[in-house]
Design a protein around this motif. Structure first.
Motif, PDB file in Angstrom:
ATOM      1  N   CYS A  44       9.199  -1.662  -6.410  1.00  0.00           N
ATOM      2  CA  CYS A  44       7.892  -1.550  -7.042  1.00  0.00           C
ATOM      3  C   CYS A  44       6.863  -1.092  -6.026  1.00  0.00           C
ATOM      4  CB  CYS A  44       7.450  -2.897  -7.596  1.00  0.00           C
ATOM      5  SG  CYS A  44       8.529  -3.553  -8.854  1.00  0.00           S
ATOM      6  N   ASP A  45       6.166  -0.055  -6.349  1.00  0.00           N
ATOM      7  CA  ASP A  45       5.182   0.482  -5.422  1.00  0.00           C
ATOM      8  C   ASP A  45       3.765   0.132  -5.875  1.00  0.00           C
ATOM      9  OD1 ASP A  45       3.688   1.834  -3.656  1.00  0.00           O
ATOM     10  OD2 ASP A  45       4.445   3.826  -4.148  1.00  0.00           O
ATOM     11  N   GLY A  46       3.214  -0.887  -5.249  1.00  0.00           N
ATOM     12  CA  GLY A  46       1.889  -1.351  -5.634  1.00  0.00           C
ATOM     13  C   GLY A  46       0.770  -0.356  -5.393  1.00  0.00           C
ATOM     14  N   ARG A  47       0.966   0.507  -4.414  1.00  0.00           N
ATOM     15  CA  ARG A  47      -0.020   1.555  -4.100  1.00  0.00           C
ATOM     16  C   ARG A  47      -1.421   1.030  -3.807  1.00  0.00           C
ATOM     17  NH1 ARG A  47       2.008   6.629  -7.782  1.00  0.00           N
ATOM     18  NH2 ARG A  47       4.229   6.122  -7.530  1.00  0.00           N
ATOM     19  N   GLY A  48      -1.474  -0.158  -3.299  1.00  0.00           N
ATOM     20  CA  GLY A  48      -2.782  -0.677  -2.916  1.00  0.00           C
ATOM     21  C   GLY A  48      -3.690  -0.974  -4.098  1.00  0.00           C
ATOM     22  N   ASP A  49      -3.148  -0.898  -5.293  1.00  0.00           N
ATOM     23  CA  ASP A  49      -3.952  -1.169  -6.483  1.00  0.00           C
ATOM     24  C   ASP A  49      -3.627  -2.563  -7.020  1.00  0.00           C
ATOM     25  OD1 ASP A  49      -5.075  -1.373  -8.949  1.00  0.00           O
ATOM     26  OD2 ASP A  49      -4.162   0.445  -9.774  1.00  0.00           O
ATOM     27  N   PRO A  50      -4.570  -3.484  -6.933  1.00  0.00           N
ATOM     28  CA  PRO A  50      -4.334  -4.868  -7.342  1.00  0.00           C
ATOM     29  C   PRO A  50      -3.850  -4.983  -8.787  1.00  0.00           C
ATOM     30  CG  PRO A  50      -6.437  -4.670  -6.221  1.00  0.00           C
ATOM     31  CD  PRO A  50      -5.947  -3.277  -6.457  1.00  0.00           C
ATOM     32  N   LEU A  51      -4.374  -4.140  -9.645  1.00  0.00           N
ATOM     33  CA  LEU A  51      -3.995  -4.187 -11.052  1.00  0.00           C
ATOM     34  C   LEU A  51      -2.534  -3.817 -11.210  1.00  0.00           C
ATOM     35  CD1 LEU A  51      -6.160  -4.862 -13.173  1.00  0.00           C
ATOM     36  CD2 LEU A  51      -5.791  -2.548 -14.066  1.00  0.00           C
ATOM     37  N   ARG A  80      -3.660 -10.032   0.641  1.00  0.00           N
ATOM     38  CA  ARG A  80      -3.803 -11.179  -0.243  1.00  0.00           C
ATOM     39  C   ARG A  80      -2.438 -11.702  -0.658  1.00  0.00           C
ATOM     40  NH1 ARG A  80      -6.291  -9.710  -4.455  1.00  0.00           N
ATOM     41  NH2 ARG A  80      -4.967 -11.126  -5.614  1.00  0.00           N
ATOM     42  N   SER A  81      -2.334 -12.990  -0.713  1.00  0.00           N
ATOM     43  CA  SER A  81      -1.100 -13.615  -1.169  1.00  0.00           C
ATOM     44  C   SER A  81      -0.912 -13.300  -2.652  1.00  0.00           C
ATOM     45  CB  SER A  81      -1.192 -15.123  -0.981  1.00  0.00           C
ATOM     46  OG  SER A  81      -0.101 -15.770  -1.589  1.00  0.00           O
ATOM     47  N   VAL A  82       0.318 -13.208  -3.080  1.00  0.00           N
ATOM     48  CA  VAL A  82       0.546 -12.995  -4.509  1.00  0.00           C
ATOM     49  C   VAL A  82       0.452 -14.328  -5.243  1.00  0.00           C
ATOM     50  CG1 VAL A  82       1.980 -10.970  -4.179  1.00  0.00           C
ATOM     51  CG2 VAL A  82       3.066 -13.211  -4.349  1.00  0.00           C
ATOM     52  N   GLY A  83       0.276 -15.393  -4.487  1.00  0.00           N
ATOM     53  CA  GLY A  83       0.100 -16.694  -5.117  1.00  0.00           C
ATOM     54  C   GLY A  83       1.400 -17.458  -5.270  1.00  0.00           C
ATOM     55  N   GLU A 106      -0.346  -3.919  -9.023  1.00  0.00           N
ATOM     56  CA  GLU A 106       0.470  -4.937  -8.381  1.00  0.00           C
ATOM     57  C   GLU A 106       0.718  -6.125  -9.318  1.00  0.00           C
ATOM     58  OE1 GLU A 106      -0.421  -5.481  -4.206  1.00  0.00           O
ATOM     59  OE2 GLU A 106      -0.246  -7.630  -4.536  1.00  0.00           O
ATOM     60  N   ARG A 107      -0.316  -6.548  -9.976  1.00  0.00           N
ATOM     61  CA  ARG A 107      -0.177  -7.663 -10.926  1.00  0.00           C
ATOM     62  C   ARG A 107       0.827  -7.298 -12.021  1.00  0.00           C
ATOM     63  NH1 ARG A 107      -3.512 -11.728 -11.499  1.00  0.00           N
ATOM     64  NH2 ARG A 107      -3.282 -11.670 -13.756  1.00  0.00           N
ATOM     65  N   HIS A 108       0.706  -6.090 -12.467  1.00  0.00           N
ATOM     66  CA  HIS A 108       1.612  -5.602 -13.500  1.00  0.00           C
ATOM     67  C   HIS A 108       3.067  -5.678 -13.040  1.00  0.00           C
ATOM     68  CE1 HIS A 108       3.489  -2.906 -16.373  1.00  0.00           C
ATOM     69  NE2 HIS A 108       3.939  -2.219 -15.341  1.00  0.00           N
ATOM     70  N   TYR A 109       3.298  -5.197 -11.823  1.00  0.00           N
ATOM     71  CA  TYR A 109       4.647  -5.189 -11.281  1.00  0.00           C
ATOM     72  C   TYR A 109       5.173  -6.598 -11.069  1.00  0.00           C
ATOM     73  CZ  TYR A 109       5.306  -0.240 -10.417  1.00  0.00           C
ATOM     74  OH  TYR A 109       5.514   1.095 -10.577  1.00  0.00           O
ATOM     75  N   LEU A 110       4.295  -7.437 -10.616  1.00  0.00           N
ATOM     76  CA  LEU A 110       4.680  -8.813 -10.366  1.00  0.00           C
ATOM     77  C   LEU A 110       5.161  -9.457 -11.665  1.00  0.00           C
ATOM     78  CD1 LEU A 110       4.572 -10.045  -7.667  1.00  0.00           C
ATOM     79  CD2 LEU A 110       2.384 -11.093  -8.222  1.00  0.00           C
ATOM     80  N   ALA A 111       4.410  -9.235 -12.723  1.00  0.00           N
ATOM     81  CA  ALA A 111       4.775  -9.778 -14.028  1.00  0.00           C
ATOM     82  C   ALA A 111       6.128  -9.216 -14.454  1.00  0.00           C
ATOM     83  CB  ALA A 111       3.711  -9.419 -15.056  1.00  0.00           C
ATOM     84  N   ASP A 158       0.820  -1.204   0.000  1.00  0.00           N
ATOM     85  CA  ASP A 158       0.000   0.000   0.000  1.00  0.00           C
ATOM     86  C   ASP A 158       0.848   1.245   0.000  1.00  0.00           C
ATOM     87  OD1 ASP A 158       0.990  -0.763   2.410  1.00  0.00           O
ATOM     88  OD2 ASP A 158      -0.964  -1.099   3.309  1.00  0.00           O
ATOM     89  N   SER A 159       1.560   1.410  -1.066  1.00  0.00           N
ATOM     90  CA  SER A 159       2.430   2.571  -1.268  1.00  0.00           C
ATOM     91  C   SER A 159       3.428   2.744  -0.147  1.00  0.00           C
ATOM     92  CB  SER A 159       1.613   3.846  -1.444  1.00  0.00           C
ATOM     93  OG  SER A 159       1.170   4.364  -0.228  1.00  0.00           O
TER      94      SER A 159
END
Lengths: 338, 338
Positions: free
Chosen positions: B103-110, B138-141, B112-117, B76-77
């Motif tokens: 990588c700053d996910g900023r609490g945005d799931p989308l 949530r787990s990143v899986g 976050e997915r992008h960064y993870l990829a 969350d940022s």
DNA sequence: ATGAAAGCGCTAACAA
DNA sequence: TTGTTAGCGCTTTCAT
């Protein structure tokens, strides 16, 4: 030996095979290069999706001679100012699909040299060097890649430094105070040897002179609340009305000052208006009354510096010298007698 | 096209040529692999120095199948808690010569997915996911590389989460208070739905029960100074001596509380002792009196999580579940009546 | 519009 | 002890 986690080693070749094309075609299809039939492009895309193809960015970097990565080197460890800066930097870079490699110099020249070498070895496309105060820092020297300094400026005028305009910020504060009828202003700030202390003082004095109002006092000390409280006592001791407004060099000082004034029986903002600097929410909003303050727009600073860096990486002229971005006045209750 | 900055393209081949050996030998010499004559190693080293050879880490990564890079993904940022965490993470990683991709996910799931990829594409060796409160995320899986969660725990018990022990921290506070003769304790904290609020309350109540002292009040609100001041008024309203110690869920609350108590004429720590949580210097030290507080040891947390990640990257078992590290009591003046 | 081939700079197995 | 030879997975001319 190597990595035992080679399970997902899907390569362009696998995709090519499944799509019934050559590896070269896969590359073109996936990157939108060259002249491909739309039908082919789709077929490749589908094959890639099906195989959950993850283009190996390392290989790509090697082939392309560009890593889509920039290094971020902090001068004096992570500070509170680093956070908004980073946010802005990430904003700009993210849009350009480039990632950030983080290095914390911690004010140690040796450590910094080490990190610099590491960044160069990793072939980053550029570097942004951050400091936590506008004060100057040693240049990292001539590098084969563009470098931009943000907040903390480089001591080499040939480098590009992006920072906030402290003088202008101070002027903004004074003009605001004067507009609300204040005429006897004081400046309470941090250590005299800090560049930011000096620049803000210059702006303060220049604006006061321009407005024809009195500079009633200048108190230089530290960047702490405790110093703000001490200064409040000094100010309160002066007989009534000698000072009707105070511009503080930081929100911490301003907060201590408002506490000190209140406890000395001086009403803020009725008797004395107070303006801070930083717009540090946790200070400005918790103060009583909440602080009117100068916002150096750190996020924008980060964004600006990173976007200049990106441009330079793409071949644009980087420019040099100090680029000072304007601050903004944020009005809360500490400055406006109702 | 490529990069126009190829000036410093010194490669192993150049070094090999100058040293009169083969590229393979250069690699071995510079990396301390294989059996080389000391004389040869030196000659190569000299040649490398002379040419200012910068081993291309990208090529090395590709060949070796390992990037010596880990990704750091913030839930969350960037928050205030992120800084010390990062410092610790860098401590551990730096020692292992691995760099951090931010990588700053900023609490945005989308996002976050992008960064993870992106991190996966860049073939990072591992990932550390940070949150700013101990609350679950949530787990990143399942990923092909090790992942460790720090501060904010994963909701999947199969993941490894490293966090501070909130219950134990609360117990520390209570035991300290009791040891100084306090017997009627109150707990003032943040929102009831926050895990940290709950865990600290559990620790608080358990320790109070164990010590046989009274839980005089539990006030849940927000994480702000303003709430601390409000709570102070509520507490002060109760007739004298109903509460002689307050454990606060954060230093901000504790600070507001001490201000509120003082202004209500209640002396801290003489009449009421106060203990905060976080050991956030800027709050704890500026409070009057300075705050005794529970330090979650964030830097150590970062260090610990990163070193576990490194071990896992090197093949060790990562482990799973929540690993809670003990907090520490930091004594200042708000709790010890002299 | 697509394929073949070379090469990015390094490491590592195998030969010598 | 050192050299030779293949790759690592991708991009990119240059043919076709």
């Amino acid at each position: 030996m190597a990595s035992a986690r080679n399970e997902s080693a899907v390569t362009v070749r696998d995709v090519a095979q499944l799509a019934g094309v050559s590896p070269g075609t896969v590359s073109k299809a996936l990157n939108g290069q060259g002249q491909l039939r739309e039908e082919t492009r789709q077929r490749v895309q589908e094959a890639a999706d099906k195989l959950r193809f993850r283009p190996n960015q390392v290989a790509r970097s090697l082939a392309e001679g560009r890593t889509y990565t920039v290094g971020m080197l902090t001068s004096d460890s992570f500070g509170r100012f680093t956070l908004p800066l980073m946010e802005g930097i990430e904003d700009s870079l993210g849009a350009g699909k480039v990632s950030t490699l983080l290095c914390d110099g911690r004010g140690d020249p040796l450590r910094e040299r080490h990190y610099l070498a590491e960044l160069l070895n990793r072939r980053v496309d550029g570097i942004v060097v951050t400091g936590r105060r506008p004060d100057a820092r040693r240049s990292v020297g001539q590098l084969p890649i563009p470098v931009v300094y943000v907040l903390g400026r480089s001591d080499d005028p040939g480098d590009l430094s992006v920072t906030n305009d402290d003088e202008q910020g101070a002027r903004l504060a004074v003009e605001h105070l004067v507009a609300h009828g204040r005429t006897r202003l004081a400046y309470v700030s941090g250590p005299a040897h800090h560049l930011s202390t000096q620049l803000r003082q210059q702006g303060f004095e220049a604006a006061a002179a321009a407005a024809g109002v009195e500079v009633a006092d200048v108190l230089l000390g530290r960047w702490s609340e405790a110093w703000g409280r001490t200064a409040a006592q000094m100010l309160a001791r002066r007989t009534g009305g000698a000072v009707d407004a105070v511009f503080c060099g930081s929100d911490q000082i301003a907060r201590g000052l408002t506490d000190g004034l209140r406890e000395a029986g001086v009403r803020v903002p009725v008797e004395v208006s107070v303006v801070g600097f930083d717009n540090w929410d946790v200070m400005a909003e918790a103060a009583r009354p909440p602080l009117t303050t100068i916002d150096p727009r750190l996020v924008r600073l980060g964004r600006e510096s990173a976007s200049r860096l990106l441009a330079a990486i793409d071949g644009a002229e980087l420019g040099q010298g100090v680029v000072a971005q304007p601050c903004e006045l944020v009005i809360r209750e500490s400055s406006v007698p109702t």
